[in-house]
Motif scaffolding. Structure first.
Motif, PDB file in Angstrom:
ATOM      1  N   GLN A  30      -0.975  -2.920  40.624  1.00 44.75           N
ATOM      2  CA  GLN A  30      -1.535  -1.533  40.305  1.00 44.75           C
ATOM      3  C   GLN A  30      -0.211  -0.701  40.619  1.00 44.75           C
ATOM      4  OE1 GLN A  30      -4.535  -0.458  39.727  1.00 44.75           O
ATOM      5  NE2 GLN A  30      -5.141  -2.472  39.094  1.00 44.75           N
ATOM      6  N   CYS A  31       0.969  -0.928  41.232  1.00 41.42           N
ATOM      7  CA  CYS A  31       1.992  -0.278  41.545  1.00 41.42           C
ATOM      8  C   CYS A  31       3.126  -0.398  40.531  1.00 41.42           C
ATOM      9  CB  CYS A  31       2.518  -0.570  42.763  1.00 41.42           C
ATOM     10  SG  CYS A  31       1.639   0.057  44.072  1.00 41.42           S
TER      11      CYS A  31
ATOM     12  N   HIS B  27      -2.840   5.631  44.964  1.00 41.26           N
ATOM     13  CA  HIS B  27      -3.247   4.846  44.301  1.00 41.26           C
ATOM     14  C   HIS B  27      -2.867   3.333  45.052  1.00 41.26           C
ATOM     15  CE1 HIS B  27      -4.425   2.783  40.500  1.00 41.26           C
ATOM     16  NE2 HIS B  27      -3.367   1.728  40.349  1.00 41.26           N
ATOM     17  N   GLY B  28      -1.679   3.487  45.550  1.00 41.28           N
ATOM     18  CA  GLY B  28      -1.384   2.199  46.378  1.00 41.28           C
ATOM     19  C   GLY B  28      -1.955   1.849  47.604  1.00 41.28           C
ATOM     20  N   ALA B  29      -2.382   3.142  48.384  1.00 43.72           N
ATOM     21  CA  ALA B  29      -2.950   3.139  49.511  1.00 43.72           C
ATOM     22  C   ALA B  29      -4.369   2.545  49.354  1.00 43.72           C
ATOM     23  CB  ALA B  29      -3.072   4.490  50.200  1.00 43.72           C
ATOM     24  N   THR B  30      -5.024   2.807  48.301  1.00 41.46           N
ATOM     25  CA  THR B  30      -6.533   2.564  48.105  1.00 41.46           C
ATOM     26  C   THR B  30      -6.725   1.164  47.305  1.00 41.46           C
ATOM     27  OG1 THR B  30      -6.563   4.010  46.139  1.00 41.46           O
ATOM     28  CG2 THR B  30      -7.214   4.957  48.199  1.00 41.46           C
TER      29      THR B  30
ATOM     30  N   LEU C  46       9.759   6.203  55.689  1.00 43.52           N
ATOM     31  CA  LEU C  46      10.333   4.935  56.072  1.00 43.52           C
ATOM     32  C   LEU C  46       9.711   4.018  54.992  1.00 43.52           C
ATOM     33  CD1 LEU C  46      12.178   3.230  57.790  1.00 43.52           C
ATOM     34  CD2 LEU C  46      10.089   2.658  59.099  1.00 43.52           C
ATOM     35  N   ALA C  47       8.348   3.942  54.829  1.00 37.68           N
ATOM     36  CA  ALA C  47       7.915   2.977  53.877  1.00 37.68           C
ATOM     37  C   ALA C  47       8.348   3.110  52.488  1.00 37.68           C
ATOM     38  CB  ALA C  47       6.470   2.869  53.880  1.00 37.68           C
ATOM     39  N   HIS C  48       8.631   4.280  52.037  1.00 34.96           N
ATOM     40  CA  HIS C  48       9.181   4.592  50.712  1.00 34.96           C
ATOM     41  C   HIS C  48      10.534   3.964  50.476  1.00 34.96           C
ATOM     42  CE1 HIS C  48       9.968   6.926  47.008  1.00 34.96           C
ATOM     43  NE2 HIS C  48      11.200   7.010  47.491  1.00 34.96           N
ATOM     44  N   GLU C  49      11.385   4.213  51.691  1.00 31.31           N
ATOM     45  CA  GLU C  49      12.844   3.607  51.408  1.00 31.31           C
ATOM     46  C   GLU C  49      12.608   2.124  51.517  1.00 31.31           C
ATOM     47  OE1 GLU C  49      14.703   5.541  50.489  1.00 31.31           O
ATOM     48  OE2 GLU C  49      13.784   7.521  50.932  1.00 31.31           O
ATOM     49  N   TYR C  50      11.811   1.491  52.252  1.00 33.39           N
ATOM     50  CA  TYR C  50      11.743   0.216  52.381  1.00 33.39           C
ATOM     51  C   TYR C  50      10.942  -0.243  50.976  1.00 33.39           C
ATOM     52  CZ  TYR C  50      10.696  -4.351  54.796  1.00 33.39           C
ATOM     53  OH  TYR C  50      10.983  -5.484  55.036  1.00 33.39           O
TER      54      TYR C  50
ATOM     55  N   GLN D  76       6.848   4.895  45.835  1.00 32.00           N
ATOM     56  CA  GLN D  76       5.944   5.829  46.444  1.00 32.00           C
ATOM     57  C   GLN D  76       4.504   4.658  46.681  1.00 32.00           C
ATOM     58  OE1 GLN D  76       6.446   8.392  48.407  1.00 32.00           O
ATOM     59  NE2 GLN D  76       4.992   9.861  47.169  1.00 32.00           N
ATOM     60  N   CYS D  77       4.169   4.226  45.497  1.00 33.59           N
ATOM     61  CA  CYS D  77       3.255   3.336  45.542  1.00 33.59           C
ATOM     62  C   CYS D  77       3.161   2.187  46.653  1.00 33.59           C
ATOM     63  CB  CYS D  77       2.904   2.671  44.185  1.00 33.59           C
ATOM     64  SG  CYS D  77       1.205   1.981  43.902  1.00 33.59           S
ATOM     65  N   PHE D  78       4.539   1.669  46.597  1.00 31.30           N
ATOM     66  CA  PHE D  78       4.576   0.511  47.713  1.00 31.30           C
ATOM     67  C   PHE D  78       4.500   0.994  49.020  1.00 31.30           C
ATOM     68  CE2 PHE D  78       7.872  -2.007  44.916  1.00 31.30           C
ATOM     69  CZ  PHE D  78       6.714  -2.767  44.281  1.00 31.30           C
TER      70      PHE D  78
END
Length: 378
Positions: free
Chosen positions: A366-367, A357-360, A258-262, A302-304
């Motif tokens: 960075q994205c 990478h986005g999570a950390t 869901l967060a990827h599509e967002y 993906q990074c978002f």
């Protein structure tokens, strides 16, 4: 890979939230990828020649009407939307090229007698509506205002999720609550960057075949996964495409999808989607350059997605360490997962690395896949 192994590192909390003031002009440290760019400069308005006002006889007037009609048809063809259909596993959409609405002309004629000439006057009708007030998107990729400052990231706002279950009603409530969490974080981020915000719509049909949308119908455009359609601002999460048979009662992977599509919704709001559509049109959708642009788009989403999960996991809400762990270990998809025969999403390795990478890092810059070397988006 079993859930919970290996354990991800702790997410990085953001710096103080961005101010509401417009950010300074972004000066990239290195140039964006060459050879691409919008077809027209921002604010471009096609030139429309004025029609002559000379009087003509009735027979010539009829000919002129035909000529004007032909010209209008040609003008519509030239100023019409350029549409780019992109078939992929996480972002299926149509990109219209926005342009200023051209003024229209109404022609009036009056005939006095068979011996008198027909006069024609052209009245120019000027649109009375004003552009909407407030922030506006910027058609740009690597130099988008979203990446204007190094401290731009998501605030650590607690997320309250509905309980996950594999039936349609429970899944719908879960995704609705997830969008509420995403809205809370991204609305503040976009406001700080002086970019517009609106919440996306959500559709959770039983099957992909029920997903008749402006971006495709029955899987003909959307491939085999959930997708975001910017034409109607809707995230589609079909029950038969969210891999319930794989993830079962582990909510982390569903939330990350869901967060990827967002993330694609954020790209659309910022103006990244518009610039990407123009660039890919110019490059050729299935050319090597066009496919690389698609990978940059997908890997940025993906990074978002990772940014959101990482920020939410340290906020004390529903996204606990177990859910974060599940999402961390569920990102190895990419081109093999899409199964559409195209290298338009990036390798499983890069899908995993950009999400993590986005999570950390939890920083927009960075994205910014648009300024990354090709080797990082292969």
């Amino acid at each position: 890979m079993p859930f919970g192994y290996p354990a991800p590192p702790p997410a990085r909390a953001p710096l103080p939230p961005p101010s509401a003031a417009p950010p300074p002009v972004f000066a990239p440290h290195y140039a964006p990828p060459p050879s691409f760019g919008p077809r027209f400069a921002p604010g471009y308005r096609p030139y429309v020649a004025k029609k002559s006002n000379t009087g003509v006889i009735v027979a010539v007037a009829v000919f002129a009407i035909v000529a004007v009609a032909g010209g209008l048809v040609a003008a519509v063809a030239l100023s019409g939307h350029r549409t780019q259909h992109v078939a992929d596993a996480g972002y299926s959409s149509t990109y219209p090229t926005t342009s200023d609405e051209p003024t229209t002309e109404a022609t009036t004629s009056a005939t006095t007698s068979s011996t008198e000439e027909t006069t024609r006057s052209t009245e120019r009708r000027t649109p009375t509506s004003q552009p909407p007030a407030g922030p506006r998107s910027v058609a740009a990729t690597g130099d988008n205002p979203l990446f204007a400052r190094a401290d731009y990231g998501l605030q650590n706002i607690p997320c309250s999720l509905s309980r996950w279950a594999t039936d349609q009603n429970s899944a719908t409530r879960f995704f609705q609550s997830g969008i509420g969490c995403l809205d809370a974080m991204w609305s503040r981020m976009l406001d700080g960057a002086d970019l517009p915000f609106r919440t996306p719509n959500l559709a959770v049909p039983r099957s992909l075949s029920e997903s008749s949308t402006p971006c495709g119908s029955g899987g003909t455009t959307t491939g085999v996964t959930p997708f975001y359609c910017p034409s109607n601002n809707t995230i589609y999460m079909p029950m038969d495409r969210i891999e319930i048979e794989t993830w079962g009662n582990h909510p982390g992977p569903y939330l990350s999808i869901l967060a990827h599509e967002y993330g694609h919704h954020v790209q659309n709001l910022a103006g990244i989607s518009e610039a990407y559509g123009n660039q890919r049109y110019d490059a050729g959708a299935d050319s090597a350059a066009g496919l690389e642009l698609s990978r940059r788009m997908e890997l940025e989403a993906q990074c978002f997605s990772g940014m959101f999960l990482g920020s939410a996991s340290v906020s004390g809400g529903s996204v606990d360490k177990n859910l974060y762990n599940e999402a961390w270990n569920a990102q190895d998809r990419g081109d093999d997962y899409a199964r559409n025969g195209k290298r338009d999403h990036g390798s499983a390795k890069h899908n995993t690395s950009w999400w993590q990478h986005g999570a950390t890092r939890n920083r927009n810059q960075q994205c910014n896949t648009w300024l990354s070397p090709s080797s990082d988006v292969s």
